[in-house]
Design a protein around this motif. Structure first.
Motif, short mmCIF file in Angstrom:
data_model
loop_
_atom_site.label_atom_id
_atom_site.label_comp_id
_atom_site.label_asym_id
_atom_site.label_seq_id
_atom_site.Cartn_x
_atom_site.Cartn_y
_atom_site.Cartn_z
N SER A 1 0.71 -1.28 0.09
CA SER A 1 0.00 0.11 0.11
C SER A 1 0.94 1.07 0.06
O SER A 1 0.41 2.28 -0.09
CB SER A 1 -1.01 -0.10 1.11
N PHE A 2 2.32 1.19 0.02
CA PHE A 2 3.07 2.14 0.04
C PHE A 2 3.03 2.76 -1.29
O PHE A 2 3.09 4.14 -1.58
CB PHE A 2 4.45 1.86 0.51
N ALA A 3 2.63 1.86 -2.32
CA ALA A 3 2.32 2.51 -3.68
C ALA A 3 1.46 3.90 -3.57
O ALA A 3 1.58 4.57 -4.64
CB ALA A 3 1.89 1.55 -4.63
N THR A 4 0.72 3.82 -3.03
CA THR A 4 -0.42 5.13 -2.95
C THR A 4 0.22 6.46 -2.56
O THR A 4 -0.36 7.45 -2.98
CB THR A 4 -1.49 4.79 -2.04
N VAL A 5 1.29 6.41 -1.97
CA VAL A 5 1.98 7.59 -1.84
C VAL A 5 3.32 7.53 -2.19
O VAL A 5 4.12 8.61 -1.75
CB VAL A 5 2.12 7.69 -0.12
N SER B 1 2.14 9.97 -6.11
CA SER B 1 0.94 9.54 -6.93
C SER B 1 -0.40 9.81 -6.29
O SER B 1 -1.11 8.86 -5.94
CB SER B 1 1.25 8.28 -7.74
N PRO B 2 -0.55 11.12 -5.69
CA PRO B 2 -1.67 11.24 -5.00
C PRO B 2 -2.87 11.38 -6.02
O PRO B 2 -3.19 12.28 -6.54
CB PRO B 2 -1.60 12.60 -4.49
N ASP C 1 -2.50 1.52 -10.18
CA ASP C 1 -3.48 1.91 -9.03
C ASP C 1 -4.51 2.67 -9.60
O ASP C 1 -4.38 3.29 -10.62
CB ASP C 1 -2.78 2.70 -7.80
N GLU C 2 -5.74 2.33 -9.28
CA GLU C 2 -6.90 3.12 -9.43
C GLU C 2 -7.67 3.74 -8.25
O GLU C 2 -7.87 2.96 -7.39
CB GLU C 2 -7.74 2.33 -10.17
N LEU D 1 -6.88 6.21 2.73
CA LEU D 1 -5.68 5.72 2.78
C LEU D 1 -4.94 5.13 3.96
O LEU D 1 -4.32 4.21 3.70
CB LEU D 1 -4.82 6.34 1.57
N CYS D 2 -5.26 5.74 5.02
CA CYS D 2 -4.46 5.41 6.23
C CYS D 2 -5.11 4.07 6.64
O CYS D 2 -4.54 3.07 7.14
CB CYS D 2 -4.44 6.62 7.20
#
Length: 306
Positions: free
Chosen positions: A57-61, A66-67, A139-140, A213-214
């Motif tokens: 899930s680090f991919a989201t930040v 990539s917000p 990611d989407e 996302l947290c």
């Protein structure tokens, strides 16, 4: 100005470059509650640079970067009030384990769909990320913009799934610290909804809320630690719908159902890391808030595992 769906969908993809270091990974892990107890070997894999493992899930930040929500609002054809925006859901597809350090990765971002849900418009923001060795992840982000629906556009597919049947295979509780949102936002999501009481009230909330996302990251960590033996490399995909708000200081109840492709390994016990599930398949998850009578937080949540 309303969303111009045709313009948003026709806009060419935007490319960019991101990078990250082990410090970014460690900060993210701390932001989702890792490190307690501080000397626990199971926590040190998220917080100590030697042998550091990267939760997918680090991919989201990654790259502060990539917000999907903020990035999506800057695309052509999208001009909306930030106070009307909510992150409705998130999915990640992993192509290989994420490295703890990356000097350069290329992001390709576009609006993949615009759906009219009546009371809101939903933007689907797709981001593909690759480094010199090839694709890393896709990611989407599903971005709900209240008051922008009802114009007769395509409603799009339903992302709702029926809740798992029967009692969960495992259930754990995870506290959300009072300062959780303040720490998590240092990874790149600066939306004042998560820090500014006045802005939160303007958006219709009694006080600042936790980033969806947290909660998303805390949930994946609980699944990895509880059912996957702490092995982050077993995660192949992860999707969730943000079904309700979480306030800092509350407690998450995370219920898990495993199935498909394998049974529990023999042995283990009731603690984390003691009940690893073998084989591939899915872990279904429901997340609720203990203090508000199991008010929903995440729904339609699936971790695809190897």
């Amino acid at each position: 100005m309303p969303i111009d769906a045709a313009k948003a969908l026709a806009a060419p993809p935007r490319t960019g470059s991101i990078s990250w270091s082990h410090k970014d990974v460690q900060l993210y892990h701390l932001g989702i509650g890792a490190g307690l107890p501080a000397t626990d070997p199971g926590e040190l894999r998220y917080t100590l640079e030697s042998g550091l493992r990267v939760l997918p899930s680090f991919a989201t930040v990654a790259g502060a970067g990539s917000p999907g929500v903020i990035g999506g609002l800057s695309m052509p054809g999208v001009d909306v009030d930030l106070a009307r925006v909510l992150h409705g859901g998130q999915s990640i597809t992993l192509y290989r384990p994420l490295p703890a350090e990356c000097a350069a990765a290329v992001t390709t971002r576009r609006i993949a769909a615009v759906h009219d849900k009546g009371e809101a418009a939903v933007l689907v923001m797709r981001t593909d990320v690759a480094d010199a060795d090839g694709p890393l992840w896709t990611d989407e982000a599903r971005i709900h913009v209240r008051g922008e629906g009802g114009r007769g556009g395509d409603r799009g597919p339903s992302v709702r799934r029926e809740a798992p049947a029967g009692p969960p295979d495992r259930a754990v509780e995870r506290p959300v610290r009072e300062d959780q949102a303040l720490l998590y936002r240092l990874s790149g999501d600066w939306n004042p909804l998560h820090a500014d009481p006045g802005f939160a009230r303007l958006a219709g909330f009694e006080r600042p809320i936790l980033h969806g996302l947290c909660t998303y990251g805390m949930t994946l960590k609980a699944v990895v630690d509880t059912l996957l033996g702490g092995d982050v490399t077993r995660v192949r995909g992860y999707t969730a719908r943000f079904a309700g708000v979480v306030y800092p200081g509350e407690t998450l109840r995370i219920r898990m159902w495993h199935g498909g492709g394998g049974d529990r390994d023999s042995g283990g016990g009731e603690g984390d890391d003691g009940d690893s599930v073998g084989g591939g398949g899915e872990v279904r998850v429901i997340v609720s808030v203990v203090e508000r009578g199991d008010a929903p937080a995440l729904a339609g949540t699936v971790v695809t595992r190897s």
